[in-house]
Design an enzyme around this catalytic site. Structure first.
Site, PDB file in Angstrom:
ATOM      1  N   TYR A 162       0.834  -1.210   0.000  1.00 10.87           N
ATOM      2  CA  TYR A 162       0.000   0.000   0.000  1.00 10.87           C
ATOM      3  C   TYR A 162       0.867   1.258   0.000  1.00 10.87           C
ATOM      4  O   TYR A 162       1.532   1.565   0.999  1.00 10.87           O
ATOM      5  CB  TYR A 162      -0.943   0.022   1.207  1.00 10.87           C
ATOM      6  CG  TYR A 162      -1.895  -1.160   1.265  1.00 10.87           C
ATOM      7  CD1 TYR A 162      -2.363  -1.775   0.105  1.00 10.87           C
ATOM      8  CD2 TYR A 162      -2.332  -1.662   2.487  1.00 10.87           C
ATOM      9  CE1 TYR A 162      -3.228  -2.856   0.158  1.00 10.87           C
ATOM     10  CE2 TYR A 162      -3.204  -2.746   2.547  1.00 10.87           C
ATOM     11  CZ  TYR A 162      -3.634  -3.335   1.374  1.00 10.87           C
ATOM     12  OH  TYR A 162      -4.494  -4.405   1.431  1.00 10.87           O
TER      13      TYR A 162
ATOM     14  N   HIS B  13      -0.306 -12.034   0.511  1.00  9.43           N
ATOM     15  CA  HIS B  13      -1.135 -10.981  -0.090  1.00  9.43           C
ATOM     16  C   HIS B  13      -1.527 -11.291  -1.540  1.00  9.43           C
ATOM     17  O   HIS B  13      -0.675 -11.311  -2.415  1.00  9.43           O
ATOM     18  CB  HIS B  13      -0.352  -9.665  -0.029  1.00  9.43           C
ATOM     19  CG  HIS B  13      -1.179  -8.443  -0.275  1.00  9.43           C
ATOM     20  ND1 HIS B  13      -0.679  -7.171  -0.111  1.00  9.43           N
ATOM     21  CD2 HIS B  13      -2.467  -8.279  -0.662  1.00  9.43           C
ATOM     22  CE1 HIS B  13      -1.618  -6.292  -0.408  1.00  9.43           C
ATOM     23  NE2 HIS B  13      -2.711  -6.939  -0.753  1.00  9.43           N
TER      24      HIS B  13
HETATM   25  P1  NAD Z   1     -13.275   0.190   1.197  1.00 13.39           P
HETATM   26  O1  NAD Z   1     -14.410  -0.520   0.576  1.00 13.39           O
HETATM   27  O2  NAD Z   1     -13.090   0.092   2.653  1.00 13.39           O
HETATM   28  O3  NAD Z   1     -13.364   1.710   0.713  1.00 13.39           O
HETATM   29  C1  NAD Z   1     -12.396   2.646   1.066  1.00 13.39           C
HETATM   30  C2  NAD Z   1     -12.762   3.995   0.454  1.00 13.39           C
HETATM   31  O4  NAD Z   1     -13.959   4.462   1.055  1.00 13.39           O
HETATM   32  C3  NAD Z   1     -11.698   5.051   0.738  1.00 13.39           C
HETATM   33  O5  NAD Z   1     -11.681   5.979  -0.326  1.00 13.39           O
HETATM   34  C4  NAD Z   1     -12.225   5.697   1.998  1.00 13.39           C
HETATM   35  O6  NAD Z   1     -11.703   6.980   2.171  1.00 13.39           O
HETATM   36  C5  NAD Z   1     -13.706   5.695   1.732  1.00 13.39           C
HETATM   37  N1  NAD Z   1     -14.552   5.744   2.943  1.00 13.39           N
HETATM   38  C6  NAD Z   1     -14.353   5.110   4.120  1.00 13.39           C
HETATM   39  N2  NAD Z   1     -15.346   5.373   4.979  1.00 13.39           N
HETATM   40  C7  NAD Z   1     -16.204   6.198   4.332  1.00 13.39           C
HETATM   41  C8  NAD Z   1     -17.430   6.801   4.697  1.00 13.39           C
HETATM   42  N3  NAD Z   1     -17.974   6.625   5.902  1.00 13.39           N
HETATM   43  N4  NAD Z   1     -18.046   7.584   3.780  1.00 13.39           N
HETATM   44  C9  NAD Z   1     -17.517   7.766   2.544  1.00 13.39           C
HETATM   45  N5  NAD Z   1     -16.357   7.203   2.141  1.00 13.39           N
HETATM   46  C10 NAD Z   1     -15.710   6.429   3.028  1.00 13.39           C
HETATM   47  O7  NAD Z   1     -11.953  -0.326   0.428  1.00 13.39           O
HETATM   48  P2  NAD Z   1     -10.449  -0.590   0.883  1.00 13.39           P
HETATM   49  O8  NAD Z   1      -9.860   0.555   1.619  1.00 13.39           O
HETATM   50  O9  NAD Z   1      -9.757  -1.077  -0.333  1.00 13.39           O
HETATM   51  O10 NAD Z   1     -10.575  -1.846   1.849  1.00 13.39           O
HETATM   52  C11 NAD Z   1     -10.465  -1.732   3.259  1.00 13.39           C
HETATM   53  C12 NAD Z   1      -9.166  -2.306   3.768  1.00 13.39           C
HETATM   54  O11 NAD Z   1      -9.149  -3.716   3.606  1.00 13.39           O
HETATM   55  C13 NAD Z   1      -7.903  -1.813   3.043  1.00 13.39           C
HETATM   56  O12 NAD Z   1      -7.499  -0.554   3.547  1.00 13.39           O
HETATM   57  C14 NAD Z   1      -6.954  -2.924   3.358  1.00 13.39           C
HETATM   58  O13 NAD Z   1      -6.456  -2.776   4.665  1.00 13.39           O
HETATM   59  C15 NAD Z   1      -7.856  -4.150   3.290  1.00 13.39           C
HETATM   60  N6  NAD Z   1      -7.873  -4.794   1.944  1.00 13.39           N
HETATM   61  C16 NAD Z   1      -7.086  -5.879   1.737  1.00 13.39           C
HETATM   62  C17 NAD Z   1      -7.053  -6.481   0.494  1.00 13.39           C
HETATM   63  C18 NAD Z   1      -6.165  -7.659   0.272  1.00 13.39           C
HETATM   64  O14 NAD Z   1      -5.517  -8.112   1.199  1.00 13.39           O
HETATM   65  N7  NAD Z   1      -6.092  -8.197  -0.910  1.00 13.39           N
HETATM   66  C19 NAD Z   1      -7.826  -5.987  -0.562  1.00 13.39           C
HETATM   67  C20 NAD Z   1      -8.654  -4.914  -0.314  1.00 13.39           C
HETATM   68  C21 NAD Z   1      -8.677  -4.322   0.941  1.00 13.39           C
END
Ligand code: NAD
Length: 324
Positions: A64, A129
């Site tokens: 990230y 990952h």
């Molecule tokens: P998400 O679906 O959580 O969306 C994140 C987006 O939504 C960001 O732009 C954030 O600023 C916004 N957001 C958060 N809360 C909000 C709210 N209340 N209102 C409006 N917008 C809002 O997607 P993500 O960040 O990709 O996934 C969450 C976490 O999961 C990642 O940060 C990561 O730690 C993990 N993740 C892991 C993998 C993997 O291991 N392959 C893949 C995806 C995500």
């Protein structure tokens, strides 16, 4: 000024690990400026607010922001000034800005680099990952055994695997000794638009594997601002989600809250991992959980949004070498 500790955010057991994760987890990919620039001040304040509102689970990866997320999260956790056992940290290995490498040598070196960036002596969970981009047989025969050695060395407490296609989880879990893989992290598979993880939950439970469901907002599809440029969804999926967001807004509702509550309502999911980059988002997402616990789901709006999303229900995108 940080809010006082929040007593109401539910803790849920994570498989057989003995860990109890806050039902809302802090996804730190936005701290790597993956969804747009985030200042160090905002990163540290978001982590502090999250912890004070009852979030005890923080997830990151060296991938990230090309290590930036790990560095920012490390600073935020250190600034908390609380004992190490009061929070749970997960990071990952095998995926880097330069590409994928799930070799034993690389993942063994990777954890030391991550610990230095996070300013920690150990992480609670180390996850391979996005394993669909590697050889799954290498994950089974080489990567996971290397992670077991890191467990014995005390650098990690539990082992996980992550990916988009759900078939990768069964492939690996059917081939490793029971209790070897403690956790799976699935993403974009338990949101209003795609709930295919649901069918796998009984299997995961039978294996004693903890379930983390990430990206409840479908990486920005289920937000008023919409997804980032790089989002891999089809134009149809993006426009249908934006129509659903606009519908909610016109009704005085917020699609992100609805989406959080949809994911949080399934208690077989230990933590709903949402990416957050501001104190405001932390407050909104924790409030979504406490409101759900008190009042239940907004079933009327949910049904309306499900109807809007029905033409794209469970539509996903290709990920990894197995699917190409
Ligand atoms: P998400 O679906 O959580 O969306 C994140 C987006 O939504 C960001 O732009 C954030 O600023 C916004 N957001 C958060 N809360 C909000 C709210 N209340 N209102 C409006 N917008 C809002 O997607 P993500 O960040 O990709 O996934 C969450 C976490 O999961 C990642 O940060 C990561 O730690 C993990 N993740 C892991 C993998 C993997 O291991 N392959 C893949 C995806 C995500």
């Amino acid at each position: 000024m940080a809010s006082p500790p929040h007593p109401n955010l539910e803790l849920r057991p994570l498989g057989n690990t003995g860990l109890k994760l806050s039902c809302v987890g802090f996804g730190a990919s936005p701290l790597g400026s993956v969804f747009g620039p985030v200042s160090e001040h905002d990163a540290i304040s978001s982590v502090r607010e999250a912890f004070h509102l009852g979030i005890n689970f923080f997830d990151t990866s060296p991938y990230y922001g090309g290590t930036l997320s790990e560095k920012m999260l490390g600073k935020g956790l250190k600034a908390l000034g609380v004992p190490r056992n009061e929070y749970i940290v997960s990071t990952k290995c095998g995926r880097y800005l330069e590409g994928f490498d799930f070799s034993a040598e690389r993942v063994t070196k990777s954890i030391d680099e991550s610990l230095a960036r996070l300013q920690l002596d150990y992480v609670d969970i180390l996850q391979c990952h996005d394993i669909e981009f590697g050889s799954l047989d290498q994950i089974v025969n080489e990567t996971i055994p290397a992670l077991q050695k890191l467990k014995e060395a005390g650098k990690i407490r539990f082992i996980g695997i992550t990916g988009l296609p759900l078939s990768v989880f069964t492939y690996v879990l059917d081939r490793v000794p029971p209790g070897t893989v403690d956790v799976i992290l699935s993403y974009c598979r338990y949101s209003i638009n795609d709930s295919t993880l649901e069918d796998l939950l009984p299997y995961l439970k039978s294996k004693g594997v903890g379930v983390i469901s990430a990206s409840p907002l479908a990486m920005g599809l289920l937000t008023e601002n919409g997804p980032p440029e790089w989002h891999p969804a089809s134009a149809e999926l993006k426009s249908t989600c934006q129509a659903a967001a606009a519908f909610c807004k016109a009704k005085g509702k917020n699609i992100s809250k609805l989406a959080m509550q949809y994911s949080l309502a399934n208690k077989d999911i230990s933590s709903v991992l949402v990416g957050m980059n501001s104190v405001r988002q932390v407050k909104e997402n924790v409030y979504a959980a406490t409101e759900l616990a008190t009042f239940g789901k907004d079933q009327e709006t949910l049904s309306e949004v499900e109807a809007i999303l029905s033409p794209v229900k469970n539509q996903t995108w290709p990920s990894g070498i197995q699917e190409s």
